[in-house]
Design a protein around this motif. Sequence first.
Motif, PDB file in Angstrom:
ATOM      1  N   SER A 191       0.862  -1.179   0.000  1.00 27.56           N
ATOM      2  CA  SER A 191       0.000   0.000   0.000  1.00 27.56           C
ATOM      3  C   SER A 191       0.896   1.225   0.000  1.00 27.56           C
ATOM      4  N   SER A 192       0.546   2.215  -0.789  1.00 25.85           N
ATOM      5  CA  SER A 192       1.400   3.407  -0.862  1.00 25.85           C
ATOM      6  C   SER A 192       1.301   4.262   0.397  1.00 25.85           C
ATOM      7  N   ARG A 193       0.154   4.218   1.076  1.00 27.85           N
ATOM      8  CA  ARG A 193      -0.006   5.063   2.269  1.00 27.85           C
ATOM      9  C   ARG A 193       0.396   4.355   3.557  1.00 27.85           C
ATOM     10  N   LEU A 194       0.047   3.068   3.700  1.00 29.02           N
ATOM     11  CA  LEU A 194       0.385   2.317   4.906  1.00 29.02           C
ATOM     12  C   LEU A 194       0.690   0.877   4.516  1.00 29.02           C
ATOM     13  N   ARG A 195       1.950   0.648   4.226  1.00 31.83           N
ATOM     14  CA  ARG A 195       2.402  -0.672   3.770  1.00 31.83           C
ATOM     15  C   ARG A 195       2.060  -1.753   4.804  1.00 31.83           C
ATOM     16  N   GLY A 196       1.485  -2.844   4.334  1.00 30.32           N
ATOM     17  CA  GLY A 196       1.171  -3.974   5.203  1.00 30.32           C
ATOM     18  C   GLY A 196      -0.029  -3.769   6.112  1.00 30.32           C
ATOM     19  N   LYS A 197      -0.878  -2.797   5.776  1.00 32.49           N
ATOM     20  CA  LYS A 197      -1.993  -2.461   6.679  1.00 32.49           C
ATOM     21  C   LYS A 197      -2.947  -3.625   6.916  1.00 32.49           C
ATOM     22  N   VAL A 198      -3.085  -4.522   5.969  1.00 35.39           N
ATOM     23  CA  VAL A 198      -4.008  -5.643   6.160  1.00 35.39           C
ATOM     24  C   VAL A 198      -3.519  -6.623   7.223  1.00 35.39           C
ATOM     25  N   LEU A 199      -2.232  -6.553   7.562  1.00 36.51           N
ATOM     26  CA  LEU A 199      -1.696  -7.421   8.605  1.00 36.51           C
ATOM     27  C   LEU A 199      -1.435  -6.687   9.918  1.00 36.51           C
ATOM     28  N   LYS A 200      -1.707  -5.383   9.945  1.00 39.30           N
ATOM     29  CA  LYS A 200      -1.594  -4.641  11.209  1.00 39.30           C
ATOM     30  C   LYS A 200      -2.618  -5.237  12.177  1.00 39.30           C
ATOM     31  N   LYS A 201      -2.283  -5.219  13.450  1.00 39.03           N
ATOM     32  CA  LYS A 201      -3.152  -5.871  14.422  1.00 39.03           C
ATOM     33  C   LYS A 201      -3.964  -4.877  15.248  1.00 39.03           C
ATOM     34  N   ILE A 202      -5.191  -5.287  15.518  1.00 38.36           N
ATOM     35  CA  ILE A 202      -6.086  -4.582  16.435  1.00 38.36           C
ATOM     36  C   ILE A 202      -6.485  -5.632  17.472  1.00 38.36           C
ATOM     37  N   ASN A 203      -6.188  -5.344  18.725  1.00 33.72           N
ATOM     38  CA  ASN A 203      -6.451  -6.316  19.804  1.00 33.72           C
ATOM     39  C   ASN A 203      -5.883  -7.699  19.484  1.00 33.72           C
ATOM     40  N   GLY A 204      -4.691  -7.720  18.897  1.00 35.36           N
ATOM     41  CA  GLY A 204      -4.005  -8.983  18.635  1.00 35.36           C
ATOM     42  C   GLY A 204      -4.441  -9.731  17.393  1.00 35.36           C
TER      43      GLY A 204
END
Length: 118
Positions: free
Chosen positions: A15-28
């Motif tokens: 992603s150009s704005r936030l690379r790897g955002k789909v794997l960023k974690k929310i509450n683990g």
Amino acid sequence: MKKKITAIVQARIGSSRLRGKVLKKINGKETIILLLERLSRSKKIEDIVVAIPNTRENDILFNCLKKHKYKIFRGSENNVLKRYYDCSKKFGISNILRITGDCPLVDPKLVDRLATVY
């Protein structure tokens, strides 16, 4: 006659704005997994396939989805329409609900309302 609706979720690491955002974690939990769990609560969606690019960079996403036992299609990175088309052909999908992989707060009730209108 009831139409079978399949959700195809497009996702990628680059992603150009936030690379790897789909794997960023929310509450683990990875955001893509949160999205897929919420989408699976829909009563109108019969199946979900995640369409990701067939690049080495996206292997980590593939492994995450595989670990959670989601259906995965790998296709063109730059031509998203072709990725959708090829995915629909492979899985025999004729009624597609298009979901982007960066909306983890998808509302399953809204999805059901839209599917009912369709």
